[in-house]
Design a protein around this motif. Structure first.
Motif, PDB file in Angstrom:
ATOM      1  N   HIS A  76       0.817  -1.211   0.000  1.00 57.54           N
ATOM      2  CA  HIS A  76       0.000   0.000   0.000  1.00 57.54           C
ATOM      3  C   HIS A  76       0.854   1.265   0.000  1.00 57.54           C
ATOM      4  O   HIS A  76       0.312   2.380  -0.055  1.00 57.54           O
ATOM      5  N   ASP A  77       2.159   1.115   0.048  1.00 59.23           N
ATOM      6  CA  ASP A  77       3.078   2.255   0.095  1.00 59.23           C
ATOM      7  C   ASP A  77       3.169   2.882  -1.294  1.00 59.23           C
ATOM      8  O   ASP A  77       3.581   2.214  -2.248  1.00 59.23           O
ATOM      9  N   PRO A  78       2.818   4.156  -1.443  1.00 60.96           N
ATOM     10  CA  PRO A  78       2.851   4.786  -2.775  1.00 60.96           C
ATOM     11  C   PRO A  78       4.218   4.715  -3.446  1.00 60.96           C
ATOM     12  O   PRO A  78       4.305   4.618  -4.673  1.00 60.96           O
ATOM     13  N   ASP A  79       5.288   4.755  -2.662  1.00 64.20           N
ATOM     14  CA  ASP A  79       6.626   4.678  -3.256  1.00 64.20           C
ATOM     15  C   ASP A  79       6.878   3.307  -3.879  1.00 64.20           C
ATOM     16  O   ASP A  79       7.485   3.205  -4.953  1.00 64.20           O
ATOM     17  N   VAL A  80       6.429   2.259  -3.197  1.00 63.45           N
ATOM     18  CA  VAL A  80       6.597   0.908  -3.741  1.00 63.45           C
ATOM     19  C   VAL A  80       5.678   0.705  -4.941  1.00 63.45           C
ATOM     20  O   VAL A  80       6.096   0.188  -5.987  1.00 63.45           O
ATOM     21  N   VAL A  81       4.424   1.119  -4.816  1.00 66.07           N
ATOM     22  CA  VAL A  81       3.479   1.003  -5.930  1.00 66.07           C
ATOM     23  C   VAL A  81       3.998   1.757  -7.149  1.00 66.07           C
ATOM     24  O   VAL A  81       3.921   1.278  -8.289  1.00 66.07           O
ATOM     25  N   GLY A  82       4.582   2.911  -6.916  1.00 72.53           N
ATOM     26  CA  GLY A  82       5.067   3.742  -8.010  1.00 72.53           C
ATOM     27  C   GLY A  82       6.179   3.121  -8.823  1.00 72.53           C
ATOM     28  O   GLY A  82       6.387   3.505  -9.987  1.00 72.53           O
ATOM     29  N   THR A  83       6.897   2.158  -8.259  1.00 66.85           N
ATOM     30  CA  THR A  83       7.970   1.527  -9.021  1.00 66.85           C
ATOM     31  C   THR A  83       7.430   0.753 -10.224  1.00 66.85           C
ATOM     32  O   THR A  83       8.178   0.460 -11.167  1.00 66.85           O
ATOM     33  N   LEU A  84       6.151   0.419 -10.200  1.00 62.54           N
ATOM     34  CA  LEU A  84       5.562  -0.318 -11.321  1.00 62.54           C
ATOM     35  C   LEU A  84       5.409   0.540 -12.565  1.00 62.54           C
ATOM     36  O   LEU A  84       5.275   0.007 -13.676  1.00 62.54           O
ATOM     37  N   GLU A  85       5.418   1.847 -12.421  1.00 70.02           N
ATOM     38  CA  GLU A  85       5.095   2.730 -13.524  1.00 70.02           C
ATOM     39  C   GLU A  85       6.061   2.615 -14.699  1.00 70.02           C
ATOM     40  O   GLU A  85       5.682   2.891 -15.838  1.00 70.02           O
ATOM     41  N   ASP A  86       7.297   2.231 -14.443  1.00 72.94           N
ATOM     42  CA  ASP A  86       8.229   2.045 -15.562  1.00 72.94           C
ATOM     43  C   ASP A  86       8.823   0.644 -15.554  1.00 72.94           C
ATOM     44  O   ASP A  86       9.954   0.425 -15.996  1.00 72.94           O
ATOM     45  N   ALA A  87       8.040  -0.330 -15.094  1.00 80.27           N
ATOM     46  CA  ALA A  87       8.512  -1.711 -15.018  1.00 80.27           C
ATOM     47  C   ALA A  87       8.231  -2.453 -16.320  1.00 80.27           C
ATOM     48  O   ALA A  87       7.087  -2.511 -16.782  1.00 80.27           O
ATOM     49  N   ALA A  88       9.282  -3.028 -16.901  1.00 80.48           N
ATOM     50  CA  ALA A  88       9.120  -3.883 -18.067  1.00 80.48           C
ATOM     51  C   ALA A  88       8.788  -5.308 -17.655  1.00 80.48           C
ATOM     52  O   ALA A  88       8.060  -6.019 -18.358  1.00 80.48           O
ATOM     53  N   LEU A  89       9.327  -5.726 -16.504  1.00 81.59           N
ATOM     54  CA  LEU A  89       9.159  -7.096 -16.032  1.00 81.59           C
ATOM     55  C   LEU A  89       9.160  -7.110 -14.513  1.00 81.59           C
ATOM     56  O   LEU A  89       9.999  -6.446 -13.895  1.00 81.59           O
ATOM     57  N   VAL A  90       8.243  -7.838 -13.925  1.00 84.74           N
ATOM     58  CA  VAL A  90       8.300  -8.121 -12.491  1.00 84.74           C
ATOM     59  C   VAL A  90       8.571  -9.607 -12.325  1.00 84.74           C
ATOM     60  O   VAL A  90       8.051 -10.439 -13.075  1.00 84.74           O
ATOM     61  N   PHE A  91       9.403  -9.937 -11.332  1.00 78.44           N
ATOM     62  CA  PHE A  91       9.742 -11.331 -11.061  1.00 78.44           C
ATOM     63  C   PHE A  91       9.548 -11.592  -9.576  1.00 78.44           C
ATOM     64  O   PHE A  91      10.200 -10.975  -8.743  1.00 78.44           O
ATOM     65  N   PHE A  92       8.634 -12.523  -9.266  1.00 80.30           N
ATOM     66  CA  PHE A  92       8.388 -12.945  -7.891  1.00 80.30           C
ATOM     67  C   PHE A  92       9.064 -14.299  -7.669  1.00 80.30           C
ATOM     68  O   PHE A  92       8.711 -15.285  -8.307  1.00 80.30           O
ATOM     69  N   SER A  93      10.006 -14.333  -6.741  1.00 81.12           N
ATOM     70  CA  SER A  93      10.736 -15.569  -6.474  1.00 81.12           C
ATOM     71  C   SER A  93      10.016 -16.403  -5.415  1.00 81.12           C
ATOM     72  O   SER A  93       8.916 -16.067  -4.972  1.00 81.12           O
ATOM     73  N   GLY A  94      10.659 -17.507  -5.002  1.00 79.81           N
ATOM     74  CA  GLY A  94       9.980 -18.507  -4.199  1.00 79.81           C
ATOM     75  C   GLY A  94       9.894 -18.216  -2.709  1.00 79.81           C
ATOM     76  O   GLY A  94      10.461 -17.260  -2.197  1.00 79.81           O
ATOM     77  N   ALA A 123       5.516  -7.382 -18.129  1.00 77.51           N
ATOM     78  CA  ALA A 123       5.445  -8.837 -18.167  1.00 77.51           C
ATOM     79  C   ALA A 123       5.542  -9.384 -16.748  1.00 77.51           C
ATOM     80  O   ALA A 123       6.215  -8.804 -15.891  1.00 77.51           O
ATOM     81  N   TYR A 124       4.884 -10.508 -16.521  1.00 83.19           N
ATOM     82  CA  TYR A 124       4.855 -11.130 -15.201  1.00 83.19           C
ATOM     83  C   TYR A 124       5.634 -12.437 -15.242  1.00 83.19           C
ATOM     84  O   TYR A 124       5.343 -13.328 -16.045  1.00 83.19           O
ATOM     85  N   ALA A 125       6.609 -12.571 -14.344  1.00 85.48           N
ATOM     86  CA  ALA A 125       7.324 -13.832 -14.170  1.00 85.48           C
ATOM     87  C   ALA A 125       7.259 -14.231 -12.702  1.00 85.48           C
ATOM     88  O   ALA A 125       7.423 -13.394 -11.813  1.00 85.48           O
ATOM     89  N   GLY A 126       7.027 -15.509 -12.469  1.00 82.97           N
ATOM     90  CA  GLY A 126       6.991 -16.011 -11.106  1.00 82.97           C
ATOM     91  C   GLY A 126       7.608 -17.382 -11.045  1.00 82.97           C
ATOM     92  O   GLY A 126       7.496 -18.174 -11.999  1.00 82.97           O
ATOM     93  N   CYS A 127       8.264 -17.664  -9.932  1.00 82.74           N
ATOM     94  CA  CYS A 127       8.863 -18.976  -9.717  1.00 82.74           C
ATOM     95  C   CYS A 127       8.325 -19.551  -8.412  1.00 82.74           C
ATOM     96  O   CYS A 127       8.287 -18.847  -7.397  1.00 82.74           O
ATOM     97  N   SER A 128       7.876 -20.796  -8.449  1.00 88.73           N
ATOM     98  CA  SER A 128       7.405 -21.477  -7.253  1.00 88.73           C
ATOM     99  C   SER A 128       6.271 -20.676  -6.605  1.00 88.73           C
ATOM    100  O   SER A 128       5.179 -20.616  -7.137  1.00 88.73           O
ATOM    101  N   ALA A 129       6.506 -20.024  -5.477  1.00 90.22           N
ATOM    102  CA  ALA A 129       5.453 -19.239  -4.830  1.00 90.22           C
ATOM    103  C   ALA A 129       4.904 -18.159  -5.755  1.00 90.22           C
ATOM    104  O   ALA A 129       3.720 -17.818  -5.688  1.00 90.22           O
ATOM    105  N   GLY A 130       5.760 -17.617  -6.612  1.00 87.02           N
ATOM    106  CA  GLY A 130       5.333 -16.582  -7.545  1.00 87.02           C
ATOM    107  C   GLY A 130       4.366 -17.082  -8.590  1.00 87.02           C
ATOM    108  O   GLY A 130       3.706 -16.284  -9.263  1.00 87.02           O
ATOM    109  N   VAL A 131       4.271 -18.405  -8.744  1.00 85.74           N
ATOM    110  CA  VAL A 131       3.274 -19.029  -9.617  1.00 85.74           C
ATOM    111  C   VAL A 131       2.065 -19.467  -8.796  1.00 85.74           C
ATOM    112  O   VAL A 131       0.927 -19.135  -9.111  1.00 85.74           O
ATOM    113  N   ALA A 132       2.328 -20.209  -7.722  1.00 87.38           N
ATOM    114  CA  ALA A 132       1.248 -20.812  -6.954  1.00 87.38           C
ATOM    115  C   ALA A 132       0.344 -19.777  -6.286  1.00 87.38           C
ATOM    116  O   ALA A 132      -0.840 -20.050  -6.049  1.00 87.38           O
TER     117      ALA A 132
END
Length: 245
Positions: A76-94, A123-132
């Motif tokens: 919910h932090d606007p600074d963290v949310v704001g990082t998405l504005e120029d994101a080409a790819l997000v990657f959530f690890s396990g 683009a969305y990439a996830g591994c293990s927990a990032g998928v499940a």
């Protein structure tokens, strides 16, 4: 066009460099690495995954950042949310899928990410927990009791249950494969992903990369076994993100 990469395990290793290049092709912006799912394991584990992710993408020559998304408050932090504005790819690890889902669910971060993925900007990439975490229910890996393993997920992929680490789960918990298979959603699909294996696609058509297989179970039968170089269809049907907002 939406673009996804779902990895069974083995994130930030050289085997998926071709997947990363495909995800970034035609997109301007940074890669954002999120080790959120490992946050409950402590600073050392969390920091280790952050470092590994940063090193992986720096080695590819990518502009990469690891915003501090460790808790629901951060989502919910606007600074963290704001990082998405120029994101080409997000990657959530396990880590723990249930924890990751609890951090993202209903947050401004998740809402904006869903919008950007739907529009093809990120683009969305996830591994293990990032998928499940995308399923509902998902796995709470803080327990080995089958009766307590299910927890609320994001519901991003209604009618689909992702099962990463498929070639390893029975070695960790005997009987896990049979239990997960029996838990396949009625009228939907169980998608099992081996370690160091990825399915990459647009939410309908998928290519397989890596060392193992992707297996699809539907209506009481295994209907597909797909290895590197194969293409298969699987629709992530429903309205993406509607149940996770």
């Amino acid at each position: 066009m939406s673009t996804f990469a779902f990895l069974g395990a083995g994130e930030f290793e050289g085997w998926h460099a071709d997947v990363d290049r495909r995800m970034l092709a035609g997109r301007d912006g940074r890669v954002l690495v999120f080790a959120t799912a490992s946050a409950p394991e402590g600073d050392e584990v969390y920091g280790g995954w952050v470092t590994k992710g940063l090193q992986h993408y720096i080695g590819m020559g990518a502009d990469v950042e690891a915003p501090p998304l460790r808790s629901a408050a951060d989502a919910h932090d606007p600074d963290v949310v704001g990082t998405l504005e120029d994101a080409a790819l997000v990657f959530f690890s396990g880590g723990n899928p249930a924890y990751l889902a609890s951090v993202l669910a209903g947050s401004p971060f998740w809402q904006l990410l869903v919008e950007r993925v739907r529009d093809g900007r990120t683009a969305y990439a996830g591994c293990s927990a990032g998928v499940a975490c995308l399923c509902d229910p998902t796995f709470d890996t803080n327990t080995e009791d089958f009766e307590q393993v299910w927890a609320p997920g994001l519901g991003y992929v209604p009618g689909v249950l992702f099962a990463p680490h498929w070639d390893m789960v029975d070695q960790w918990i005997p009987g896990a494969r049979a239990f997960i298979t029996a838990s396949a959603p009625a009228g939907g699909s169980l998608v099992a992903l081996d370690e160091r294996t990825a399915m990459v696609g647009d939410g309908s058509t998928w290519d397989v990369h890596g060392e193992g297989g992707i297996y699809v179970y539907r209506d009481g039968d295994w209907v597909g076994e797909h290895t590197a170089g194969a293409t298969f269809t699987l629709s992530l049907h429903g309205e993406p993100g509607a149940q996770g907002r």
